[in-house]
Design an enzyme around this catalytic site. Structure first.
Site, PDB file in Angstrom:
ATOM      1  N   CYS A   1       0.866  -1.183   0.000  1.00  0.00           N
ATOM      2  CA  CYS A   1       0.000   0.000   0.000  1.00  0.00           C
ATOM      3  C   CYS A   1       0.899   1.228   0.000  1.00  0.00           C
ATOM      4  O   CYS A   1       2.121   1.108  -0.079  1.00  0.00           O
ATOM      5  CB  CYS A   1      -1.000  -0.010   1.159  1.00  0.00           C
TER       6      CYS A   1
ATOM      7  N   CYS B   1      -1.262   0.977   7.099  1.00  0.00           N
ATOM      8  CA  CYS B   1      -2.700   0.691   7.265  1.00  0.00           C
ATOM      9  C   CYS B   1      -3.084  -0.599   6.545  1.00  0.00           C
ATOM     10  O   CYS B   1      -3.196  -1.651   7.156  1.00  0.00           O
ATOM     11  CB  CYS B   1      -3.564   1.850   6.741  1.00  0.00           C
ATOM     12  N   ARG B   2      -3.280  -0.520   5.240  1.00  0.00           N
ATOM     13  CA  ARG B   2      -3.842  -1.643   4.499  1.00  0.00           C
ATOM     14  C   ARG B   2      -2.901  -2.824   4.349  1.00  0.00           C
ATOM     15  O   ARG B   2      -3.294  -3.972   4.605  1.00  0.00           O
ATOM     16  CB  ARG B   2      -4.311  -1.172   3.123  1.00  0.00           C
TER      17      ARG B   2
END
Length: 166
Positions: free
Chosen positions: A20, A25-26
């Site tokens: 990402c 985060c992802r």
């Protein structure tokens, strides 16, 4: 000699890299969820799983605290440290999976050959129950609900990925 056997054992595993933008985060969530799934199914020895960033902004950082809290509520531990993706990753991984089209463009820009390009995938292509989501959206500037949505989408896509490769 021990190094040879370790490298040989690693080559026998399916090696998957999630990408990402900042690797906070992802992609670390995808790494943690996918690792949880393979561990739960007794497939740990068959996989090497990692994550990385397109950009250098968060190198060495733990995942975003909001993502870690959200993951913990679902029973996941997101503890990997951010690192930046490089062309050398094409040599180390069988699949390189981006979270959105911007990620795919950046990954493709580092591909050195057709063989490298064939390793690139979009995470949303593995979604089974969320056909209205063409990508895994970046929750960074969003609310807690946005982080929850990403976990929900990644659980679905990780199940789809595991089913596809096993």
């Amino acid at each position: 000699m021990l190094s040879f056997f370790r490298n040989f054992a690693l080559r026998m595993r399916q090696r998957i890299l999630f990408i990402c933008l900042g690797n906070i985060c992802r992609s670390p969530a995808a790494e943690g969820i996918f690792q949880h799934l393979v561990d739960e199914r007794g497939l740990t020895d068959q996989f090497f799983i990692d994550s990385a960033a397109i950009g250098p902004w968060h190198i060495g950082d733990l995942p975003d605290p909001r993502m870690r809290r959200c993951g913990a509520r679902h029973g996941y531990h997101f503890n990997s440290r951010a690192r930046q993706f490089s062309s050398d990753d094409f040599d180390r991984f069988d699949l390189i999976i981006g979270m959105d089209q911007e990620n795919l463009r950046a990954i493709r820009a580092k591909a050195r050959s057709k063989e490298d390009e064939q390793k690139i995938r979009l995470m949303a292509d593995y979604l089974r129950h969320h056909p209205s989501h063409p990508t895994i959206p970046d929750p960074y500037y969003g609310s807690d609900r946005d982080f929850e949505l990403v976990i929900e989408l990644l659980e679905d896509a990780c199940e789809g990925l595991l089913k596809d490769i096993c």
